[in-house]
Scaffold this motif. Structure first.
Motif, PDB file in Angstrom:
ATOM      1  N   SER A   1      -4.634 -30.253  13.475  1.00  0.00           N
ATOM      2  CA  SER A   1      -4.346 -31.622  13.951  1.00  0.00           C
ATOM      3  C   SER A   1      -3.535 -32.366  12.893  1.00  0.00           C
ATOM      4  O   SER A   1      -2.698 -33.214  13.210  1.00  0.00           O
ATOM      5  CB  SER A   1      -5.670 -32.358  14.224  1.00  0.00           C
ATOM      6  N   ALA A   2      -3.739 -32.008  11.610  1.00  0.00           N
ATOM      7  CA  ALA A   2      -2.970 -32.644  10.533  1.00  0.00           C
ATOM      8  C   ALA A   2      -1.482 -32.360  10.711  1.00  0.00           C
ATOM      9  O   ALA A   2      -0.642 -33.263  10.667  1.00  0.00           O
ATOM     10  CB  ALA A   2      -3.452 -32.132   9.178  1.00  0.00           C
ATOM     11  N   ALA A   3      -1.142 -31.095  10.948  1.00  0.00           N
ATOM     12  CA  ALA A   3       0.272 -30.722  11.096  1.00  0.00           C
ATOM     13  C   ALA A   3       0.880 -31.383  12.327  1.00  0.00           C
ATOM     14  O   ALA A   3       2.018 -31.876  12.278  1.00  0.00           O
ATOM     15  CB  ALA A   3       0.404 -29.204  11.199  1.00  0.00           C
ATOM     16  N   ARG A   4       0.115 -31.407  13.406  1.00  0.00           N
ATOM     17  CA  ARG A   4       0.649 -32.039  14.630  1.00  0.00           C
ATOM     18  C   ARG A   4       0.863 -33.534  14.405  1.00  0.00           C
ATOM     19  O   ARG A   4       1.893 -34.092  14.792  1.00  0.00           O
ATOM     20  CB  ARG A   4      -0.314 -31.799  15.793  1.00  0.00           C
ATOM     21  N   TRP A   5      -0.086 -34.155  13.719  1.00  0.00           N
ATOM     22  CA  TRP A   5       0.046 -35.603  13.486  1.00  0.00           C
ATOM     23  C   TRP A   5       1.238 -35.896  12.573  1.00  0.00           C
ATOM     24  O   TRP A   5       2.025 -36.802  12.830  1.00  0.00           O
ATOM     25  CB  TRP A   5      -1.237 -36.160  12.866  1.00  0.00           C
ATOM     26  N   ILE A   6       1.377 -35.088  11.530  1.00  0.00           N
ATOM     27  CA  ILE A   6       2.493 -35.263  10.600  1.00  0.00           C
ATOM     28  C   ILE A   6       3.823 -35.116  11.347  1.00  0.00           C
ATOM     29  O   ILE A   6       4.733 -35.938  11.205  1.00  0.00           O
ATOM     30  CB  ILE A   6       2.415 -34.196   9.476  1.00  0.00           C
ATOM     31  N   ALA A   7       3.911 -34.080  12.174  1.00  0.00           N
ATOM     32  CA  ALA A   7       5.173 -33.826  12.887  1.00  0.00           C
ATOM     33  C   ALA A   7       5.549 -35.012  13.776  1.00  0.00           C
ATOM     34  O   ALA A   7       6.725 -35.338  13.924  1.00  0.00           O
ATOM     35  CB  ALA A   7       5.036 -32.562  13.731  1.00  0.00           C
ATOM     36  N   GLU A   8       4.539 -35.672  14.303  1.00  0.00           N
ATOM     37  CA  GLU A   8       4.802 -36.766  15.249  1.00  0.00           C
ATOM     38  C   GLU A   8       4.948 -38.129  14.584  1.00  0.00           C
ATOM     39  O   GLU A   8       5.728 -38.959  15.034  1.00  0.00           O
ATOM     40  CB  GLU A   8       3.643 -36.821  16.249  1.00  0.00           C
ATOM     41  N   HIS A   9       4.222 -38.344  13.478  1.00  0.00           N
ATOM     42  CA  HIS A   9       4.144 -39.718  12.954  1.00  0.00           C
ATOM     43  C   HIS A   9       4.636 -39.924  11.531  1.00  0.00           C
ATOM     44  O   HIS A   9       4.774 -41.075  11.104  1.00  0.00           O
ATOM     45  CB  HIS A   9       2.681 -40.190  13.013  1.00  0.00           C
ATOM     46  N   ALA A  10       4.889 -38.855  10.787  1.00  0.00           N
ATOM     47  CA  ALA A  10       5.214 -39.032   9.370  1.00  0.00           C
ATOM     48  C   ALA A  10       6.411 -39.970   9.171  1.00  0.00           C
ATOM     49  O   ALA A  10       6.454 -40.750   8.218  1.00  0.00           O
ATOM     50  CB  ALA A  10       5.498 -37.682   8.723  1.00  0.00           C
ATOM     51  N   TYR A  11       7.366 -39.918  10.104  1.00  0.00           N
ATOM     52  CA  TYR A  11       8.577 -40.737   9.921  1.00  0.00           C
ATOM     53  C   TYR A  11       8.262 -42.234   9.903  1.00  0.00           C
ATOM     54  O   TYR A  11       8.967 -43.017   9.275  1.00  0.00           O
ATOM     55  CB  TYR A  11       9.600 -40.425  11.018  1.00  0.00           C
ATOM     56  N   GLU A  12       7.174 -42.620  10.561  1.00  0.00           N
ATOM     57  CA  GLU A  12       6.810 -44.045  10.625  1.00  0.00           C
ATOM     58  C   GLU A  12       6.408 -44.577   9.243  1.00  0.00           C
ATOM     59  O   GLU A  12       6.332 -45.775   9.035  1.00  0.00           O
ATOM     60  CB  GLU A  12       5.644 -44.245  11.595  1.00  0.00           C
ATOM     61  N   PHE A  13       6.154 -43.673   8.304  1.00  0.00           N
ATOM     62  CA  PHE A  13       5.719 -44.069   6.962  1.00  0.00           C
ATOM     63  C   PHE A  13       6.759 -43.682   5.924  1.00  0.00           C
ATOM     64  O   PHE A  13       6.483 -43.742   4.732  1.00  0.00           O
ATOM     65  CB  PHE A  13       4.364 -43.427   6.659  1.00  0.00           C
TER      66      PHE A  13
END
Ligand SMILES: [Zn+2]
Length: 286
Positions: free
Chosen positions: A220-232
């Motif tokens: 779930s960490a990798a999926r979340w990073i792939a989807e949201h990391a750009y927002e930070f």
């Protein structure tokens, strides 16, 4: 042609197979040398802890406007048309202290033994010592990233941060001694060619024993990073099947801070690598 009875017909090995094989051999540019003595350091209430040796979190000139997640993409500007040209760059692509520095197999750091200001982010840590630190600006952005991921139920850890030039020399020489230079060049970045040395990048870990392994992509960490990391302000620096450009096979755990404006612009334009975004040549090899 030698006519042997069991000459195996040469099998075409797909690039995907090579990519996955490399991953499964753990040949990634990021597998750290060290681990925390025991257990995971739990975050304290205070913000990032500047390391005693580093000057106070110096923000200028590498401070991005803010590390709070930006819900609205930035207004049109030099970032939204073509790859930025030298004149439209907000930050240097060559200065290691710049959040836009591009390091790869053909762009070593200058100076080669550069050391950034450092801080220990207030996030769950799997490592200690230098590896538990990043640039102060990255540390603040990482705290926002980790807090949001935790809020979404994606539990993450910081599995490897800063890697000094000296540590890289030791790691690389050990790889050369163990596997030879060719394999060492696949398994780890040559000293002075690693983003970890800048303080702008770190590796994410997750419970379940998939750190630095192919199965990390399914967490779930990798999926979340792939989807949201750009927002930070972060990007996944070594995307899948783009090793001909980045020089490294897919690393879903390795994130790089470039600031929210640029990471959002890359996401919006579907640009996956820094080399393409800044119009720089591909760096598949040294
Ligand atoms: Zn990494």
């Amino acid at each position: 042609m030698r006519d042997g009875p069991h000459e195996p017909t040469p099998r075409i090995v797909s690039r995907r197979t090579v990519a996955l094989a490399t991953l499964s051999l753990g040949l990634t540019a990021c597998a750290p040398a060290e681990r925390a003595p025991s257990g995971t350091a739990t975050p304290t209430s205070a913000g990032p802890t500047p390391s005693s040796s580093a000057p106070g979190p110096s923000l200028a000139p590498s401070a991005s406007p803010s590390v709070a997640p930006s819900s609205t993409p930035p207004a049109a500007g030099p970032l939204t048309s073509a790859p930025a040209t030298a004149s439209s760059l907000a930050y240097s692509l060559t200065d290691p202290a710049s959040q836009w520095v591009v390091v790869n197999k053909r762009r070593p750091l200058n100076p080669i033994d550069y050391a950034p200001p450092l801080a220990r982010p207030n996030v769950p840590l799997e490592v200690s010592g230098e590896s538990a630190q990043v640039h102060p600006t990255t540390a603040r952005a990482a705290e926002a990233l980790f807090a949001a991921a935790a809020g979404a139920g994606a539990s993450m850890t910081l599995a490897s941060g800063y890697r000094s030039y000296a540590t890289q020399v030791a790691t690389y020489n050990a790889q050369v001694a163990a596997h030879g230079q060719a394999m060492a060049d696949v398994a780890s970045a040559r000293p002075g060619h690693s983003e970890h040395q800048t303080g702008w990048a770190f590796d994410v870990g997750a419970p379940g024993g998939c750190n630095f392994a192919p199965c990390f992509a399914g967490t779930s960490a990798a999926r979340w990073i792939a989807e949201h990391a750009y927002e930070f302000g972060f990007i996944v620096r070594y995307p899948f099947m783009l090793h001909d450009i980045t020089g490294y096979y897919y690393e879903p755990w390795h994130v790089r801070f470039i600031g929210i404006e640029a990471s959002t612009d890359m996401k919006r334009r579907g640009v996956a690598t820094l080399e393409e975004y800044f119009g720089l040549p591909a760096a598949p090899t040294y």
